[in-house]
Design a protein around this motif. Structure first.
Motif, short mmCIF file in Angstrom:
data_model
loop_
_atom_site.label_atom_id
_atom_site.label_comp_id
_atom_site.label_asym_id
_atom_site.label_seq_id
_atom_site.Cartn_x
_atom_site.Cartn_y
_atom_site.Cartn_z
N ILE A 106 0.86 -1.19 0.00
CA ILE A 106 0.00 0.00 0.00
C ILE A 106 0.89 1.24 0.00
N THR A 107 0.73 2.07 -1.03
CA THR A 107 1.52 3.30 -1.13
C THR A 107 0.69 4.56 -0.92
N GLU A 108 -0.65 4.41 -1.02
CA GLU A 108 -1.52 5.57 -0.89
C GLU A 108 -2.92 5.08 -0.53
N ILE A 109 -3.66 5.94 0.16
CA ILE A 109 -5.06 5.64 0.45
C ILE A 109 -5.87 6.80 -0.09
N SER A 110 -6.79 6.48 -0.98
CA SER A 110 -7.62 7.49 -1.62
C SER A 110 -9.00 7.46 -0.96
N HIS A 111 -9.42 8.61 -0.45
CA HIS A 111 -10.71 8.71 0.23
C HIS A 111 -11.74 9.27 -0.73
N LEU A 112 -12.61 8.41 -1.22
CA LEU A 112 -13.66 8.81 -2.14
C LEU A 112 -14.97 8.92 -1.38
N PRO A 113 -15.95 9.63 -1.94
CA PRO A 113 -17.23 9.76 -1.22
C PRO A 113 -17.90 8.41 -0.93
N SER A 114 -17.77 7.45 -1.84
CA SER A 114 -18.48 6.19 -1.65
C SER A 114 -17.68 5.17 -0.83
N GLN A 115 -16.35 5.20 -0.92
CA GLN A 115 -15.51 4.24 -0.21
C GLN A 115 -14.07 4.70 -0.27
N ASP A 116 -13.23 4.03 0.50
CA ASP A 116 -11.80 4.29 0.46
C ASP A 116 -11.15 3.26 -0.46
N LEU A 117 -10.05 3.65 -1.09
CA LEU A 117 -9.32 2.75 -1.97
C LEU A 117 -7.87 2.66 -1.51
N PHE A 118 -7.33 1.44 -1.52
CA PHE A 118 -5.90 1.25 -1.34
C PHE A 118 -5.26 1.37 -2.72
N ILE A 119 -4.24 2.20 -2.85
CA ILE A 119 -3.42 2.22 -4.07
C ILE A 119 -2.22 1.33 -3.74
N VAL A 120 -2.13 0.22 -4.47
CA VAL A 120 -1.12 -0.80 -4.17
C VAL A 120 -0.11 -0.86 -5.30
N GLU A 121 1.17 -0.71 -4.94
CA GLU A 121 2.25 -0.83 -5.93
C GLU A 121 2.64 -2.30 -6.02
N ARG A 122 2.55 -2.83 -7.23
CA ARG A 122 2.86 -4.24 -7.46
C ARG A 122 4.38 -4.40 -7.60
N PRO A 123 4.87 -5.62 -7.48
CA PRO A 123 6.32 -5.85 -7.59
C PRO A 123 6.91 -5.37 -8.92
N ASP A 124 6.10 -5.36 -9.99
CA ASP A 124 6.61 -4.91 -11.29
C ASP A 124 6.54 -3.39 -11.47
N GLY A 125 6.10 -2.68 -10.42
CA GLY A 125 6.03 -1.22 -10.48
C GLY A 125 4.67 -0.68 -10.90
N SER A 126 3.77 -1.54 -11.40
CA SER A 126 2.44 -1.08 -11.77
C SER A 126 1.61 -0.88 -10.50
N GLU A 127 0.46 -0.23 -10.65
CA GLU A 127 -0.41 0.01 -9.52
C GLU A 127 -1.77 -0.64 -9.74
N VAL A 128 -2.39 -1.03 -8.64
CA VAL A 128 -3.75 -1.56 -8.68
C VAL A 128 -4.53 -0.89 -7.55
N MET A 129 -5.80 -0.60 -7.80
CA MET A 129 -6.65 0.01 -6.79
C MET A 129 -7.54 -1.07 -6.18
N ILE A 130 -7.54 -1.15 -4.87
CA ILE A 130 -8.31 -2.16 -4.17
C ILE A 130 -9.30 -1.45 -3.23
N PRO A 131 -10.61 -1.65 -3.45
CA PRO A 131 -11.59 -1.04 -2.55
C PRO A 131 -11.43 -1.56 -1.12
N PHE A 132 -11.42 -0.66 -0.17
CA PHE A 132 -11.28 -1.04 1.23
C PHE A 132 -12.67 -1.32 1.78
N VAL A 133 -13.19 -2.48 1.38
CA VAL A 133 -14.50 -2.94 1.83
C VAL A 133 -14.33 -4.34 2.41
N GLU A 134 -15.21 -4.69 3.33
CA GLU A 134 -15.09 -5.94 4.08
C GLU A 134 -15.09 -7.17 3.17
#
Length: 195
Positions: free
Chosen positions: A117-145
């Motif tokens: 996790i390199t960043e946390i984005s706070h959106l009106p509907s939910q929070d997102l984890f910005i995750v840096e992958r081992p290859d340097g790309s990023e993926v957004m993962i909703p922080f939901v149960e």
């Protein structure tokens, strides 16, 4: 430690109130009357909250010394920052401060490494984890149960159960139009019936 607790939006009315985009789960604690907040940019602060109220589902704040719409509009997009003890924990059982989640390793339930996790984005509907992958790309993962099944601060990891397509290319495309188009070619009956 400093935490961003809100972003100032547009002016509301003519008496110096502003709307705020709340970025804390504890607005009553962090954004109450009398609170003194640092700002980003720092040259615009500190700002002391004089009063606050909820109007049509939005939090409105008035700061000391801000008495008209023009002064309120000049504060637009300024970030409000609270000083927080780094050892302080949120009141809720499954709540975390951003600094606790930053740099956690993200893994799937079977232990497959996803990234960090390199960043946390706070959106009106939910929070997102910005995750840096081992290859340097990023993926957004909703922080939901349903997706983030466990946060283990001792082990410094977040365990996820991603749906197909979230972190890989195994997305399942479901389209009624495609099903209908394929049904006659497959020798099946397009309608539902009894045999």
């Amino acid at each position: 430690m400093q935490l961003v607790v809100a972003r100032i939006g547009r002016a509301h009315g003519i008496k110096g109130e502003v709307t705020v985009e709340v970025r804390t789960d504890e607005p009553e604690l962090r954004l109450g009357p009398g609170a003194v907040l640092a700002t980003d940019p720092a040259s615009r602060g500190p700002l002391k909250i004089e009063s606050g109220r909820v109007h049509s589902g939005r939090l409105l704040l008035r700061f000391e010394g801000v008495r008209d719409r023009n002064a309120a509009e000049e504060l637009r997009n300024i970030l409000l920052i609270a000083e927080v003890d780094p050892d302080e924990l949120p009141e809720g059982e499954d709540e975390y401060y951003d600094h606790q989640l930053m740099d956690l390793d993200v893994v799937t339930a079977d232990g497959t490494e996803v990234g960090r996790i390199t960043e946390i984005s706070h959106l009106p509907s939910q929070d997102l984890f910005i995750v840096e992958r081992p290859d340097g790309s990023e993926v957004m993962i909703p922080f939901v149960e349903e997706i983030v099944t466990e946060i283990d601060l001792e082990e410094q990891r977040a365990v996820i159960n991603p749906p197909p397509g979230l972190i890989d290319d195994r997305a399942v495309v479901a389209s009624a139009r495609e099903s209908e188009a394929k049904a006659p070619d497959e020798g099946g009956d397009a309608g539902r019936g009894d045999a």
